[in-house]
Scaffold this active site. Structure first.
Site, PDB file in Angstrom:
ATOM      1  N   SER A 169      42.391  42.101  61.114  1.00 33.84           N
ATOM      2  CA  SER A 169      42.152  42.289  59.683  1.00 33.84           C
ATOM      3  C   SER A 169      43.282  42.919  58.898  1.00 33.84           C
ATOM      4  CB  SER A 169      40.898  43.130  59.483  1.00 33.84           C
ATOM      5  OG  SER A 169      39.789  42.302  59.570  1.00 33.84           O
ATOM      6  N   SER A 171      40.065  40.951  57.168  1.00 32.98           N
ATOM      7  CA  SER A 171      39.171  41.482  56.163  1.00 32.98           C
ATOM      8  C   SER A 171      39.847  42.421  55.169  1.00 32.98           C
ATOM      9  CB  SER A 171      38.029  42.236  56.836  1.00 32.98           C
ATOM     10  OG  SER A 171      38.517  43.369  57.533  1.00 32.98           O
ATOM     11  N   LYS A 199      41.447  51.032  51.881  1.00 29.51           N
ATOM     12  CA  LYS A 199      40.376  50.050  52.100  1.00 29.51           C
ATOM     13  C   LYS A 199      39.020  50.726  51.956  1.00 29.51           C
ATOM     14  CE  LYS A 199      39.078  46.536  55.586  1.00 29.51           C
ATOM     15  NZ  LYS A 199      39.405  45.965  56.899  1.00 29.51           N
TER      16      LYS A 199
HETATM   17  N1  GLN Z   1      38.311  38.310  61.525  1.00 30.93           N
HETATM   18  C1  GLN Z   1      37.819  39.132  62.567  1.00 30.93           C
HETATM   19  C2  GLN Z   1      36.321  39.277  62.438  1.00 30.93           C
HETATM   20  O1  GLN Z   1      35.788  38.668  61.592  1.00 30.93           O
HETATM   21  C3  GLN Z   1      38.499  40.448  62.557  1.00 30.93           C
HETATM   22  C4  GLN Z   1      37.962  41.383  61.563  1.00 30.93           C
HETATM   23  C5  GLN Z   1      38.645  42.712  61.590  1.00 30.93           C
HETATM   24  O2  GLN Z   1      39.700  42.872  62.212  1.00 30.93           O
HETATM   25  N2  GLN Z   1      38.020  43.700  60.981  1.00 30.93           N
HETATM   26  O3  GLN Z   1      35.698  39.967  63.167  1.00 30.93           O
END
Ligand code: GLN
Length: 482
Positions: free
Chosen positions: A180, A156, A81
């Site tokens: 994410s 994400s 990532k």
């Molecule tokens: N969807 C969550 C957020 O927007 C989690 C994001 C993540 O785990 N990096 O914060």
């Protein structure tokens, strides 16, 4: 080439490489070609570098040639990532503000991957600074779901999930602050695990919310996932929150499945708002587990209703502080229209960050400001303790907690962009475990009538990734025969 490598598991590819049926260079070239042809459509990779990947593969082939095999996955490509530092490659965090920045050091986990002889093939797309649930908040454009190009990949770590599910690479690494790793895994139909806080070094992971961030692997099945988790886990003195505990050989314990493990079903995770197809698929698994004589217990996690609010207060508070370092001075994007130092900061940040990141910085700054700190941040921290207590109480009755990963399957592009709250609610089942620091994973458990994957979540006790993986392995086997 005689094999369709995208149909093989990572361990099968590795076995071919180790027995010299094929070289790591050939495998790497094969996947680079797949990326080259599929990425223009799917957009799972922000960058990939032929020369960088092939020079690693060559070195690895030489090591294998002299029988220096350091891990069972040696020679297999892996994607990282793009919020994790790989020395010499750009780290963009899918943000304009980091344009032009190249990493000058390897993350702790990247060092381990290199030592184990895996080939880093490229950097995957994400929501800007890992803030999002659909991968639509990337400066480099959204990631399409390889199962259905009209749907989001989830976020994400959408790029990592789509890269594995689309056969562009057999293994990938993501990060999970509030879901994410698990949400995109569920949307794209692959397994992925967010281990306990402290299990994998965060050194070199660009910080979003430091008390919640954790790195997690993706693979094509639970066995590959377990093997990769053993490689990337472990203490690192440069991350003061990493914990020095033994790293099990996760793949070796999978076969015990759910033998002797009690599975808790939290009633709060099956309430309103969950799509009928998801509910049916998860209930189906529960029924099969019952038939398999797995002990199921009803449990309650009463603070579930606060978890999204608590998560977004704490995560944004930490983000507002972590993202203060991007000021246009030392690295990344700098605005052209500067007449004063104030302009330098203000214009670079205004032009460099996207809408969602700015929304979070503002919300985070607000909840930390004098006068509101007690009402929001301090209160959220107190409820965080209650959420942890809920899990501790539940784990007196069971070893694992089972729920859907997401209340819905992958949704349409744009569907939740108009309403940030709706986007935040995608995380309803995934934010509580990070707040408690405990491991959780998503494993595929079926498809909806249109063929979109459904994910099932298993949550375990702190540092008990074994039970989580065993449970996922059991379910994976079960789905194979059902
Ligand atoms: N969807 C969550 C957020 O927007 C989690 C994001 C993540 O785990 N990096 O914060």
């Amino acid at each position: 080439m005689d094999s369709d490598f995208e149909k093989l598991k990572a361990r099968e590819i590795a076995a071919k490489i180790h027995s010299r049926v094929i070289s790591s260079v050939e495998v790497t070239k094969y996947f680079l070609d797949r990326i080259e042809s599929l990425n223009p459509e799917i957009n799972a990779f922000i960058s990939f570098d032929h020369e960088f990947a092939l020079s690693q593969a060559k070195r690895i082939d030489n090591r294998i040639g002299s029988n220096d095999i350091t891990s069972p996955l040696m020679g297999v490509p892996v994607a990282i990532k793009d919020n994790i530092q790989v020395s010499g490659l750009p780290t963009t965090c899918a943000s304009r503000i980091l344009s032009g920045y190249k990493a000058v050091f390897d993350a702790g986990l990247v060092e381990k991957i290199k030592r184990a002889g895996l080939v880093i093939i490229g950097k995957t797309n994400l929501d800007e600074f890992a803030m999002g649930s659909s991968n639509e908040y990337s400066y480099y454009g959204p990631v399409k779901n390889p199962i259905d190009n009209t749907k989001v990949s989830g976020g994400s770590s959408g790029g990592s999930a789509a890269a594995v599910a689309g056969g562009m690479v057999p293994l990938a690494i993501g990060s999970d602050t509030g879901g994410s790793v698990r949400l995109p895994a569920a949307f794209c139909g692959v397994p992925a695990i967010r281990p306990s806080y402290g299990r994998i070094s965060r050194y070199g992971l660009v910080a979003f919310a430091s008390s919640l961030d954790q790195i997690g692997p993706f693979a094509l099945d639970v066995t590959d996932l377990a093997m990769l988790l053993s490689i990337v886990s472990g203490y690192d003195y440069r991350d003061s929150t990493s914990i020095n505990v033994p790293i099990p050989d996760y793949a070796s314990i999978l076969k015990s499945g759910l033998n002797g493990l009690r599975v808790g079903i939290p009633k709060e995770y099956f309430g309103d708002g969950i799509e009928q197809t998801v509910r049916l698929a998860v209930n189906d698994v529960i029924r099969h587990l019952k038939n398999d004589n797995v002990e199921l217990v009803d449990i309650s996690l009463p603070t579930t209703k606060y978890s999204v609010a608590v998560y977004y207060v704490i995560a944004n508070a930490e983000a507002s502080s972590n993202l203060a370092r991007y000021d246009g001075v030392r690295y990344g994007y700098r605005s052209d229209s500067i007449e004063s130092l104030f302009d330098l900061y203000c214009n670079s940040r205004s032009e460099g960050f996207g809408q969602e990141v700015k929304r979070r910085i503002m919300l985070g700054t607000y909840v930390l400001s004098a006068g509101y700190y007690d009402a929001y941040y301090r209160r959220a921290m107190k409820v965080r303790t209650l959420i942890r207590d809920d899990f501790n109480r539940a784990f007196e009755k069971c070893e694992l907690i089972l729920s859907p990963t997401s209340p819905s399957v992958a949704f349409d592009f744009g569907e939740r962009l108009v309403d940030p709250l709706k986007m935040y609610l995608s995380d309803i089942y995934t934010v509580a475990s990070p707040l408690a620091g405990i491991p959780a994973m998503s494993v595929p458990c079926g498809k909806d009538p249109s063929g979109l994957p459904i994910g099932l979540q298993l949550i375990g006790k702190r540092f008990d990734e074994e039970s989580v993986l065993q449970g996922a392995y059991h379910i994976e086997r079960m789905m194979d025969v059902v």
